[in-house]
Design a protein around this motif. Structure first.
Motif, PDB file in Angstrom:
ATOM      1  N   MET A   1      -4.102   4.991  -9.043  1.00  0.00           N
ATOM      2  CA  MET A   1      -2.667   5.259  -9.199  1.00  0.00           C
ATOM      3  C   MET A   1      -2.415   5.694 -10.631  1.00  0.00           C
ATOM      4  O   MET A   1      -3.202   5.423 -11.523  1.00  0.00           O
TER       5      MET A   1
ATOM      6  N   GLY B   1      -0.218   7.242  -6.053  1.00  0.00           N
ATOM      7  CA  GLY B   1      -1.630   7.608  -5.980  1.00  0.00           C
ATOM      8  C   GLY B   1      -1.927   8.954  -6.632  1.00  0.00           C
ATOM      9  O   GLY B   1      -1.107   9.860  -6.606  1.00  0.00           O
TER      10      GLY B   1
ATOM     11  N   TYR C   1      -6.399   1.051  -7.396  1.00  0.00           N
ATOM     12  CA  TYR C   1      -5.403   0.324  -6.599  1.00  0.00           C
ATOM     13  C   TYR C   1      -5.515  -1.176  -6.862  1.00  0.00           C
ATOM     14  O   TYR C   1      -6.613  -1.714  -7.033  1.00  0.00           O
TER      15      TYR C   1
ATOM     16  N   MET D   1       1.854   1.949  -3.448  1.00  0.00           N
ATOM     17  CA  MET D   1       0.732   2.386  -4.294  1.00  0.00           C
ATOM     18  C   MET D   1       0.365   3.827  -3.946  1.00  0.00           C
ATOM     19  O   MET D   1       0.046   4.621  -4.829  1.00  0.00           O
TER      20      MET D   1
ATOM     21  N   THR E   1       0.816  -1.227   0.000  1.00  0.00           N
ATOM     22  CA  THR E   1       0.000   0.000   0.000  1.00  0.00           C
ATOM     23  C   THR E   1       0.851   1.279   0.000  1.00  0.00           C
ATOM     24  O   THR E   1       0.557   2.203  -0.757  1.00  0.00           O
TER      25      THR E   1
END
Lengths: 322, 644
Positions: free
Chosen positions: B242, A321, B427, A317, A314
């Motif tokens: 993303m 983002g 994501y 990511m 995460t």
């Protein structure tokens, strides 16, 4: 439980030629491993291709018989993924200094903690005796149609230039001395290299056992052979780097190179250069990744008991983002 | 007016900030809830040659590129010369008026072929100038916007106090982006936020660039009438997204699926994956406070890369390497060794235009046959082809699972177009992955070493899978050799044992085909019993799917083959038989998949749609070629040629 030499042998039929220098190297490797008292599963011998490479099948530790010229990168992968393994690499001179020369050079730069032994007989035995990278210019061994048109490599000088931090030479018919070198090489913290002079009785009729023993040159009075091979340690030479005591690596290496080019009537064996002051690849990595030695790549959990990934991606990511 | 649907292009000399501009533009759109897909085209060169970036913006998810450009942002003469013709009627070209009199013949990086074509086309006395080209575009209905970058840079200099030409010069990028956004009625706030992100919060860079954005925006506002043709408008974002490229998607997939040892030798366009993986040297874990670590080793060549990765796998780590064409060729011997020794290792091949060095920075799907057949002798390996970035993330885990379950090398085959496509995606969800490490000795499996017996690494078993052990396992001493071997792993040349070992190894491919779920073998889109079945693999997926959408009303099916070895012969045969015409579309000269399909199904596809000029198949090309076939007007072999 201490291991005996017999524990290090397998039942595989040994198909080397009678009188081959490889037998001495095999014995020395097995004796060193038995002597050191390591658990058998903690050692792995990685070999290339050629007569020398069959050594792994005769040795009762895990043996990885790889590709021609490639034992070093295979072994490097094994070691870096699990730095707790004792890794010994064996190969021929053609394997390591011909087809695998690029790996030989770069192996020194990494200084991974392992031992590399080259069986150095000057010929490609398994393909019927062509000249290898260590056969001297102008020499004509049995199979050669013409004298060797190519110059030779000096493996010891090359190893030092590449960054190997332990550089030695042994002689396959001096098994006790070789065993000691192998043990020192394994115990050395970093990339150790041992060039083992190994007569090929079938194809190298120049650098034969008799030649190394100096049977062609007798002492005038007694008529006794004058061996060419001599121990540099017995000669008072010390190849250990100790910067604090004024023996820095440059000084020792230059002296070692001077000794390493000696050839002909006097051929030195022993430890030419040994330097504990250079961090290994694993230490460099450990410095960056404190967990590396405790949980190296091969020892990590990668999933939970539901077989789900446990690496948390995460944060990465999030960095991407939008 | 076209709202939230356009293609924007920026070009310039390599090293002048084209990538940064495209990144700023894409982020600004993505932060405003829009979907983007960006295609990067560049020469094998560090500085000076022409590179360009086309960004497609949409209010729905996009992954393929269209032909034509809506807004062309330029600040050098070469970008005008190369792309002016692609700009659509009603579109716009932003250019530097001080370059108007420059002659195309004087652009030393422009190909002689293009110069000649321009000269012949315009037959202008004294030579073709930038003005000639812009006038031509304007005559076609393209709006041209002169933006005097020099004057604007002076104004930035006086507002910020920045005097250094080297720093100011790079701000033309943001000027061009900002001018584009003004044309598109897009909010300056999004641009500013994107600038801050791209410059990583370094105020020394982000602040003057924000000034540049404002200066360009004001200049446009004061000097031109707003365009009525295009508009970008913020939309609501429903999920976390993303902006990433293919190298990053696969690297993230590898990390999640348990890669802990990666080796590589620098090569375009694969190396970015490894360099990105290096960032994950230490990472957090979901279920503990401990840190995980991933080792990336840069080797001396690709031979070392593959053999070192195999070494890592022998010690028990999930190991892989990534490479492109020439490096992949060098790995052939090592992959064969992994095959005969049943070592699980993953090779990610980012195909680029071959043969030999080929066109190192351009796209192709030319390695498929080599991936299948490369290496001497018969040995099992699995070849898995991902069709887009999202698939490639999850396929990274499939590749490792196949490698470990069937104990063999897996080639995960992707390409340059995927590596260098930057797009918005929701994501990823690693919880969708299941990690299958296959059969180990002990470990709850029925295999244990009997008292007084030795562990047999290559034990002949019913399904061909022998339990493996990491090197260093107590009681698990074993031997490997590239020679044919006994169950213990020692050399043998016994003919009976040879047969048994070949059967054992090759049989694993049948097992894999039986066990691997159909969805991982292929995807089928569109109607059943189609009049036209398009068969393809890899990154052509986006263009084909979108083209199918445009051919509404026609009965078209699309079979995307993902598992190419072992080849899902039965399923593919069944689908082929259900269809009327069959066309195979792919990015290589001979039609490699078409040949492979013929080999495994006995069915020779009627049409081969191929492209090999180094530029990906566009939606329009896919559309036209499919339409031609449906209408019965197509040649049997069609060569697609679009691209700059």
């Amino acid at each position: 439980m201490a291991l005996k030499l017999a524990d290090m042998r397998t039942e595989v039929h040994n198909d080397w030629c009678p009188g081959c220098g490889d037998f001495g190297i095999l014995s020395a490797v097995q004796m060193a491993l038995a002597d050191m008292g390591l658990n058998r599963e903690d050692s792995v011998v990685v070999s290339g291709i050629g007569c020398s490479a069959k050594l792994v099948h005769y040795t009762n530790v895990t043996g990885i018989h790889t590709l021609h010229g490639r034992p070093l990168p295979f072994a490097t992968g094994v070691k870096l993924a699990n730095p707790h393994l004792n890794v010994v690499v064996v190969g021929g001179d053609g394997d390591g200094l011909g087809i695998g020369a690029g790996h030989f050079v770069n192996g020194g730069r990494r200084n991974v903690d392992m031992l590399y032994i080259i069986h150095d007989n000057g010929v490609y035995g398994l393909t019927k005796g062509q000249a290898s990278p260590t056969l001297k210019l102008g020499e004509q061994t049995k199979s050669l149609v013409y004298p060797n048109i190519t110059s030779s490599i000096n493996p010891l000088v090359l190893a030092m230039a590449c960054g190997y931090t332990f550089v030695a030479r042994g002689y396959s018919f001096n098994v006790q001395h070789l065993k000691k070198l192998i043990r020192e090489g394994i115990e050395h913290n970093g990339s150790a290299f041992i060039d083992v002079l190994q007569p090929c009785p079938t194809y190298n009729d120049i650098n034969s056992k008799e030649w190394y023993n100096g049977e062609d040159r007798a002492e005038e009075n007694s008529g006794k052979a004058l061996p060419r091979v001599y121990s540099i340690e017995a000669d008072g030479y010390d190849g250990h780097v100790d910067t604090a005591k004024g023996r820095d690596s440059e000084k020792v290496m230059l002296e070692a190179m001077r000794r390493a080019v000696e050839w002909g009537d006097r051929i030195p064996i022993g430890v030419f250069y040994s330097n504990d002051e250079i961090p290994t690849y694993e230490e460099r990595m450990h410095h960056r990744v404190p967990e590396y030695m405790d949980v190296p790549p091969a020892k990590q959990r990668i999933s939970d008991n539901r077989k789900k990934p446990i690496a948390d991606i995460t944060p990465f990511m999030d960095e991407l983002g939008v | 007016m076209k709202e939230n649907r356009l293609q924007w292009c920026i070009g310039g000399a390599q090293g002048s900030g084209v990538d940064t501009s495209a990144n700023i533009f894409s982020r600004a759109c993505a932060e405003g809830g829009l979907w983007v897909a960006g295609k990067r085209e560049y020469y094998s060169n560090i500085k000076g040659e022409h590179s360009y970036f086309v960004v497609r913006v949409s209010d729905t998810m996009v992954e393929a590129m269209l032909e034509g450009i809506d807004i062309l942002a330029t600040f050098d003469e070469e970008t005008v010369a190369r792309h002016f013709d692609e700009v659509r009627k009603g579109g716009a070209i932003i250019y530097d008026p001080s370059l108007s009199q420059k002659k195309t013949d004087d652009i030393h990086t422009l190909d002689a072929r293009i110069k000649l074509e321009l000269a012949e086309r315009f037959r202008q006395e004294g030579g073709v100038t930038i003005k000639t080209l812009l006038d031509d575009a304007a005559a076609r209905g393209v709006n041209v916007y002169p933006v005097p970058y020099g004057t604007l840079l002076n104004s930035i200099s006086s507002r910020t106090g920045e005097r250094r030409q080297a720093i100011l010069g790079r701000m033309v990028n943001v000027l061009a982006v900002s001018a584009s956004f003004w044309l598109l009625h897009y909010d300056l706030d999004e641009l500013n936020s994107s600038i801050e992100h791209v410059f990583g919060g370094r105020k020394k860079l982000s602040e003057p660039n924000k000034v540049a954005a404002a200066v360009a925006y004001e200049y446009m506002k004061g000097n031109f009438k707003e365009s009525a043709e295009y508009r970008l408008r913020k939309v609501e974002k429903k999920e976390k997204r993303m902006l990433l490229n293919g190298n990053q998607a696969i690297a993230l997939g590898k990390l999640a699926s348990g890669l802990r040892f990666q080796t590589y030798y620098p090569i375009t366009p694969a190396a970015d994956e490894s360099m990105y993986l290096e960032k994950f040297e230490r990472f957090s874990m979901n279920d503990s406070d401990e840190k995980g670590n991933l080792m990336v080793v840069q080797t001396e060549d690709e031979i070392s890369a593959i053999t070192m990765a195999i070494g890592g796998a022998l010690s028990g780590a999930r190991s892989s390497t990534c490479t492109s064409g020439p490096g992949f060729s060098l790995m052939a011997e090592g992959i064969g060794w992994a095959g005969i020794n049943e070592v699980p290792v993953v090779i990610t091949d980012y195909q680029r235009a071959g043969p030999s060095t080929g066109m190192p920075t351009r796209h192709e799907q030319g390695d498929l046959k080599f991936a299948l057949y490369g290496g001497h002798g018969d040995f099992p390996k699995i070849v898995l082809a991902s069709g887009d970035l999202e698939e490639s993330f999850y396929d990274a885990n499939h590749a490792f699972n196949f490698a470990e379950r069937y104990q063999l090398p897996v080639i995960h085959i992707v390409d340059k177009a995927m590596a260098n496509t930057t797009m918005t995606l929701p994501y990823f969800d690693p919880a969708r992955m299941n990690i299958d490490r296959g059969l180990f000795l002990g470990d709850g499996t029925p295999f244990v070493i009997e008292e007084g017996k030795e562990y047999e690494r290559f034990k002949i078993t019913e399904n061909g899978i022998s339990p493996r052990v990491p090197i260093g396992t107590p009681g698990g001493i074993f031997w490997n050799t590239g020679d044919e071997h006994t169950e213990l792993g020692h050399i043998t040349e016994d003919p009976i044992l040879r047969d048994r070992m070949m059967d054992k190894r090759m049989g694993k491919l049948d097992l894999a085909l039986k066990e691997i779920p159909e969805d991982e073998q292929f995807h089928y889109y569109g109607q059943e019993n189609p009049d036209l079945l398009v068969v393809s693999w890899g990154s052509t997926k986006g263009s084909i799917l979108e083209a199918m959408g445009k051919l509404e009303g026609k009965k078209i099916g699309f079979l995307q083959i993902r598992l190419i070895r072992p080849f899902p012969s039965e399923a593919v045969t069944r689908i082929i038989k259900s269809a009327g015409r069959v066309a195979v579309m792919e990015m290589n000269y001979v039609g490699q998949l078409a040949d492979i399909m013929a080999e495994y199904t006995g069915h020779l596809a009627e049409y081969r749609i191929v492209k090999f000029n180094g530029r990906p198949i566009t939606v329009d090309e896919a559309y036209r070629s499919m339409k031609q076939i449906v209408e019965g007007k197509s040649e049997k072999r069609v060569v697609l040629t679009y691209g700059a």
